[in-house]
Design a protein around this motif. Sequence first.
Motif, PDB file in Angstrom:
ATOM      1  N   GLN A 167     -29.680  18.068   4.605  1.00  0.00           N
ATOM      2  CA  GLN A 167     -28.242  18.318   4.637  1.00  0.00           C
ATOM      3  C   GLN A 167     -27.911  19.159   5.856  1.00  0.00           C
ATOM      4  O   GLN A 167     -28.762  19.835   6.413  1.00  0.00           O
ATOM      5  N   GLY A 168     -26.674  19.127   6.272  1.00  0.00           N
ATOM      6  CA  GLY A 168     -26.242  20.103   7.258  1.00  0.00           C
ATOM      7  C   GLY A 168     -25.881  19.525   8.599  1.00  0.00           C
ATOM      8  O   GLY A 168     -25.563  18.359   8.720  1.00  0.00           O
ATOM      9  N   ARG A 169     -25.957  20.361   9.606  1.00  0.00           N
ATOM     10  CA  ARG A 169     -25.369  20.068  10.898  1.00  0.00           C
ATOM     11  C   ARG A 169     -26.076  18.957  11.669  1.00  0.00           C
ATOM     12  O   ARG A 169     -25.494  18.335  12.521  1.00  0.00           O
ATOM     13  N   SER A 170     -27.354  18.727  11.393  1.00  0.00           N
ATOM     14  CA  SER A 170     -28.129  17.832  12.240  1.00  0.00           C
ATOM     15  C   SER A 170     -28.037  16.370  11.818  1.00  0.00           C
ATOM     16  O   SER A 170     -28.769  15.544  12.320  1.00  0.00           O
ATOM     17  N   THR A 171     -27.146  16.036  10.870  1.00  0.00           N
ATOM     18  CA  THR A 171     -27.095  14.661  10.398  1.00  0.00           C
ATOM     19  C   THR A 171     -26.475  13.747  11.455  1.00  0.00           C
ATOM     20  O   THR A 171     -25.606  14.171  12.217  1.00  0.00           O
ATOM     21  N   PRO A 172     -26.950  12.494  11.522  1.00  0.00           N
ATOM     22  CA  PRO A 172     -26.399  11.553  12.501  1.00  0.00           C
ATOM     23  C   PRO A 172     -24.893  11.358  12.302  1.00  0.00           C
ATOM     24  O   PRO A 172     -24.383  11.497  11.196  1.00  0.00           O
ATOM     25  N   ASP A 173     -24.211  11.036  13.384  1.00  0.00           N
ATOM     26  CA  ASP A 173     -22.768  10.840  13.336  1.00  0.00           C
ATOM     27  C   ASP A 173     -22.453   9.354  13.253  1.00  0.00           C
ATOM     28  O   ASP A 173     -22.646   8.614  14.219  1.00  0.00           O
ATOM     29  N   LEU A 174     -21.993   8.920  12.099  1.00  0.00           N
ATOM     30  CA  LEU A 174     -21.629   7.506  11.913  1.00  0.00           C
ATOM     31  C   LEU A 174     -20.119   7.344  11.904  1.00  0.00           C
ATOM     32  O   LEU A 174     -19.589   6.276  11.568  1.00  0.00           O
ATOM     33  N   GLN A 175     -19.400   8.403  12.258  1.00  0.00           N
ATOM     34  CA  GLN A 175     -17.952   8.362  12.083  1.00  0.00           C
ATOM     35  C   GLN A 175     -17.292   7.392  13.060  1.00  0.00           C
ATOM     36  O   GLN A 175     -17.754   7.181  14.171  1.00  0.00           O
ATOM     37  N   GLY A 176     -16.218   6.832  12.616  1.00  0.00           N
ATOM     38  CA  GLY A 176     -15.470   5.923  13.464  1.00  0.00           C
ATOM     39  C   GLY A 176     -15.068   4.680  12.698  1.00  0.00           C
ATOM     40  O   GLY A 176     -15.258   4.586  11.484  1.00  0.00           O
ATOM     41  N   ILE A 177     -14.497   3.733  13.438  1.00  0.00           N
ATOM     42  CA  ILE A 177     -13.997   2.493  12.844  1.00  0.00           C
ATOM     43  C   ILE A 177     -14.956   1.373  13.213  1.00  0.00           C
ATOM     44  O   ILE A 177     -15.260   1.171  14.396  1.00  0.00           O
ATOM     45  N   TRP A 178     -15.450   0.659  12.222  1.00  0.00           N
ATOM     46  CA  TRP A 178     -16.507  -0.337  12.407  1.00  0.00           C
ATOM     47  C   TRP A 178     -16.072  -1.679  11.816  1.00  0.00           C
ATOM     48  O   TRP A 178     -15.229  -1.739  10.930  1.00  0.00           O
ATOM     49  N   GLN A 179     -16.727  -2.720  12.314  1.00  0.00           N
ATOM     50  CA  GLN A 179     -16.422  -4.049  11.772  1.00  0.00           C
ATOM     51  C   GLN A 179     -17.583  -4.987  12.072  1.00  0.00           C
ATOM     52  O   GLN A 179     -18.220  -4.888  13.124  1.00  0.00           O
TER      53      GLN A 179
END
Lengths: 295, 253
Positions: free
Chosen positions: B24-36
């Motif tokens: 858990q915490g700050r080092s998690t990968p960033d998957l944020q955004g709009i995908w399709q």
Amino acid sequence: MSTRLLLIASTLALWVGFGVAPDAQEDRSARAQASCPQAPVQFHPCALEKAKTFTPPRTPDGKPDFQGFWRGQPAATENIEEHPKTDDDDGGRSLIVDPADGRIPYQPWALQQVRDNRAHYVEPNAACFPSGVPRSMYVPTQIEIRQNASGVVILFERAHTSRLIPTDGRAHPDSRIKLWQGDSRGRWEGNTLVIDVTNQNGRAWFDQAGHFYTEAAHMVERLTLVDPNTIHYQVTIDDPAAFTKPWTMAFPLRRNRQPGFALLEEACHEGERSTDRLLGLGFKIYPGVTGPPNR
Amino acid sequence: MRKQLAIVLGVVIVAGGTAATQQQGRSTPDLQGIWQAMNTAAWDIQDHSGQRFPGLPARFAVPAGAGVVDGNEIPYQPSAREQKAENFRNRVTADPEASCYLPGIPRITYMPFPFQIVQFSDRIVILYEYLHATREIYMDGSPHSELALDSWMGDSRGRWEGNTLVVDVTSFNDRTWFDRAGNFHSDQLHVVERYTRDGADQMMYEATIDDPKVFTRPWKMRMPLYRRAEPNAQILEFECYAYARDTAEAGSR
């Protein structure tokens, strides 16, 4: 082992079956412990006063922390104006704090439109359409607020609707894009989350009583924590097509403090049976109105 | 019914126990955004030719496409294979999409609409444009909910395995399909999704499908997801059942 599981299962079934009861209890206890009264017209000035001195908890990036589960003013979905208890309604006070008479300042044609709405159209929420803004904030449902550095997400149990509220300063999309939920853009003013809402498609109502707005409506919402378990929610509605002047609703959002609470899936349309019956009785699907009809 | 409930609960409790450890915490990968997704799996998850779709004008015909199923073979049990064929014959009306019902997991991932991933400290929220569907993926190690035994979108519990978001999804009903070609499952469906960023604007999506009532063994589908990189990209609304009401209304005028 399997007997124990069955016991768990039947306990859970009871829980699900009486899902409304803990909510109602929660509402009552929150009200009893809250320092501002529930009635909008008293709550509004009291909460604004408390907001001046209350220091809200903060998120890691330093913003007031609204996260958790909340509940609005359920009786308002019947009618946002003061209305009596009847066979159909629980009754309730007006959410409108400005103007002082607690009534929506309709233009004459729009007052007639409210009557037409009631007489001729299926209440949009009965058909499971998104509640829109602001109705989403007071439909009888659980509301979940989550925040991160780029914005705020609000999830509503009712018909699994949501709002995404970016706080990064991006502009609204072109006005040709119209949405049931409108388009929300947030910004922080001190401890208050201010949300500007435009791009309405004008097909959602304020309530079951046919109170409505058009696609020209512009809402500005203000959310402020006034104690750890109460948000002062205020929305000013400006719609020059329907109203004579901007007007304002205010009410508390009370925190649901039930441990381990989570939203459940409300697959509204998938089980919905009333719209076909209403259409059979001659009611129509509400298409939205943009101004006075040409008669 | 009671026995079935007990079995599901048993599975839920066991599956929950294994998910207890996670980072858990700050080092998690960033998957944020709009995908399709950009493929034809919404029509048919297996290899298929271009073809007419019954009842639709030619311009809405089925585009040809390479499948997304590993090995292109779905290991149906014999009776289920017959059911799939029947679903295909009746697909115009029998497909739950025709009724604008919530499409379930993984189908909503590869419908031709974007979705937005938003990450929080203890959960990931996915907002889908299709039917304003939402999903909360709990990342706090909590077990599957006992309250969501029969749902359209399932109950999602996630964890990180290195750079991969792994989501365990259970508690489905038996009313959703995988595509418009009649591929289906029962209420014993268990989906394990894996989301792995493998580029600035791309991630690999993999779903392992297990359903002992319908398939002889677990099987996988796999496809890239692409970022909607337009500067004005945002999740809008596709209100299928509202359009169905509007269409009926227009027809009656």
